[in-house]
Design an enzyme around this catalytic site. Structure first.
Site, mmCIF file in Angstrom:
data_model
loop_
_atom_site.group_PDB
_atom_site.id
_atom_site.type_symbol
_atom_site.label_atom_id
_atom_site.label_comp_id
_atom_site.label_asym_id
_atom_site.label_seq_id
_atom_site.Cartn_x
_atom_site.Cartn_y
_atom_site.Cartn_z
ATOM 1 N N GLU A 159 4.288 6.588 -4.918
ATOM 2 C CA GLU A 159 2.873 5.940 -5.277
ATOM 3 C C GLU A 159 3.282 4.096 -5.734
ATOM 4 O OE1 GLU A 159 0.746 4.402 -8.855
ATOM 5 O OE2 GLU A 159 0.621 6.743 -8.825
ATOM 6 N N CYS A 175 -1.185 0.927 -11.609
ATOM 7 C CA CYS A 175 -1.100 0.761 -10.780
ATOM 8 C C CYS A 175 -2.868 0.344 -10.683
ATOM 9 C CB CYS A 175 -1.508 2.196 -11.189
ATOM 10 S SG CYS A 175 0.187 3.063 -11.616
#
Length: 527
Positions: free
Chosen positions: A268, A305
């Protein structure tokens, strides 16, 4: 600081040892003061021992009864809870995050361990399928075919900087890999080594408590180039979980692809999580949306994120109202301590770069504070945004850019030109539904999660959650790192053709001894 003694040791094969390749220290995020002790870095010999132990543990661990594997995951959660307040206090010092946030993150960490324990007990992750033999089928008979998922093997997990618990030593990557039947070797993040040791010892205690092979878990400190890359390059490692920068994730991907036998890296990486304000919603509630947007933007100093780093809307008086309200909220927001001095420096440099791009104006900025980062809001026309691709680059922190689109056509053009994202949020009223319907096919291609009348911050640990997305938000857009589907990253299907029933795994035997739901001739069948 903590009454639980920290030794700075590596955790390998059920034991602790001092690393001999120098030491890493944590620093108080608020004051910059060095925290003790030093944490010894692993040598290549330590790495070899961890990988050898993980390989030796793989077969007995994967053969463990599912009830015992689930009990192990529950035991990890119990051991983390048993650390008590020492874990929160150390995490506050190493990260600068507030107590409430960290206590919530501990709850999430233990909750996802228990979720995966339920997944293991349920057995659905095995995806057991049976196509019985049809010897009389014309024009050709069908052989007996049976399928189940099996674990890949030892997994390397890299701790994340921004989630010292939920995406680190016993976080989602570790929990899902262990649930799949894979031993785990964690490379602890250098920004919170004390938290990593406390949690690592909790996992190690659960391994011993459940009588598992000691190599099921290991934790190493060390440099990314030697230990991190060495982990990914080791032939005994079969998959990688990573949360961090695009540069770091792609470096691991290159190493994994260059191996004689390449392996998957589930990285990620970067996302600006666009927010689209459709006209009717903007006209009806520009100010409330603006205030909620700034609350999401500044949450945790923007170190998520899914931080909303881009806003797209059609230019006009309603967007002016939104920008005015958002600018006032940003100006009133306090500067916040970031995770590390390096992260704060990168954020400040990113804010400076945004402000220097031709056509970009500062819409609002918070008052500065020593050792803290100030939230910032910028604005730009759609035309200038399209002319400057660098405006799509992530600025990790509480900074966002509002794009004044000429019309919905330009908004759609910008949306379709964006890189892959973790989330895209759309604010709509009933009158916007037709426009949302037109946008939706593009949004599905853009992001792993499409949400309405909200913001991406706050990722529910649930069966239907997707925390992933097309490249470069992740290295593999088919996967999620949050939710029960995360276990699929560390499994692969095996088909058994014409295997005698006594030799079949229990998941596929005719008597169904594990009492599983199975797909027989394509139909999901209850036990």
């Amino acid at each position: 600081m903590s009454v639980v003694p920290l030794t700075g040791e590596l955790l390998i094969a059920g034991a602790a040892r001092q690393g001999q390749a120098g030491a890493v220290h944590a620093f108080d995020a608020s004051t910059g003061a060095r925290l003790e002790p030093g944490f010894g870095k692993a040598t290549l010999n330590d790495l070899e021992d961890a990988c050898a132990a993980a390989q030796a543990a793989f077969r007995p661990y994967r053969a463990l009864a599912y009830a015992e594997r689930a009990a192990f995951l529950d035991a990890i959660a119990e051991e983390i809870e048993a650390i008590g307040d020492d874990l929160t206090v150390r995490a506050m010092a190493e990260t600068g995050l507030p107590r409430a946030r960290l206590e919530g993150e501990r709850g999430r960490t233990c909750g996802q361990l228990r979720l995966f324990a339920q997944v293991v007990r349920d057995g659905g992750f095995l995806d057991a399928r049976i196509d019985p033999a049809q010897p009389d089928r014309a024009p050709a008979p069908r052989l007996d075919l049976r399928l189940r998922n099996v674990p890949l093997g030892p997994v390397a997990v890299f701790g994340a900087s921004n989630f010292p618990l939920a995406f680190s030593v016993a976080g989602g990557d570790t929990a899902s890999a262990l649930a799949a039947g894979c031993p785990v070797i964690v490379k602890a993040h250098s920004a919170h080594p004390g938290v990593s040791e406390l949690v690592g010892r909790a996992v190690q205690a659960a391994v011993a408590k459940c009588g598992l092979p000691a190599g099921v878990f290991a934790m190493l400190h060390g440099d990314g180039r030697e230990i991190g890359q060495g982990l990914v390059a080791d032939p005994r490692i079969k998959a990688v979980g990573f949360t961090g920068s695009r540069a770091g994730g792609l470096a691991l991907v290159r190493t994994a692809q260059a191996r004689p036998v390449p392996i998957p890296v589930y990285a990620e990486m970067s996302s600006i999580n666009p927010v689209i304000l459709l006209p009717a919603a903007l006209a009806a509630r520009a100010e409330p949306i603006a205030n909620a947007f700034v609350a999401a933007l500044t949450l945790g100093a923007g170190q998520f994120c899914t931080n909303p780093g881009l806003v797209l809307a059609v230019d006009g008086p309603d967007l002016d109202t939104f920008i005015q309200a958002a600018s006032a909220a940003v100006a009133a927001a306090p500067a916040q301590v970031m995770l590390t001095a390096g992260i704060r420096s990168a954020y400040e440099n990113g804010v400076t770069r945004l402000g220097e791009v031709r056509g970009v104006s500062i819409a609002g900025v918070a008052a500065p504070a020593v050792g803290a980062a100030s939230p910032a809001l910028f604005a730009v026309s759609g035309r200038d945004f399209l002319a400057h691709p660098e405006l799509t680059e992530e600025v990790f922190g509480a900074a966002s850019l509002v794009v004044r689109c000429q019309d919905l056509s330009e908004l759609r053009t910008i949306t379709e030109g964006l890189e892959g994202q973790l989330t895209v949020a759309v604010h709509v009223d009933a009158a916007d539904h037709s426009q949302l319907g037109e946008l939706l096919p593009s949004l599905e291609l853009l992001a792993g999660r499409v949400l309405v009348n909200g913001f991406g911050t706050g990722v529910e640990v649930a069966h239907a959650m997707v925390h992933g997305g097309p490249y470069p938000s992740t290295s593999d857009g088919r996967a999620t790192s949050v939710g029960s589907l995360a276990i699929a990253r560390f499994l692969r299907p095996v088909c058994y053709q014409n295997l005698p029933d006594p030799l079949l795994p229990d998941e596929l035997k005719a008597t169904n001894p594990l009492v599983l739901h199975r797909r027989i001739d394509g139909a999901l069948t209850a036990p």
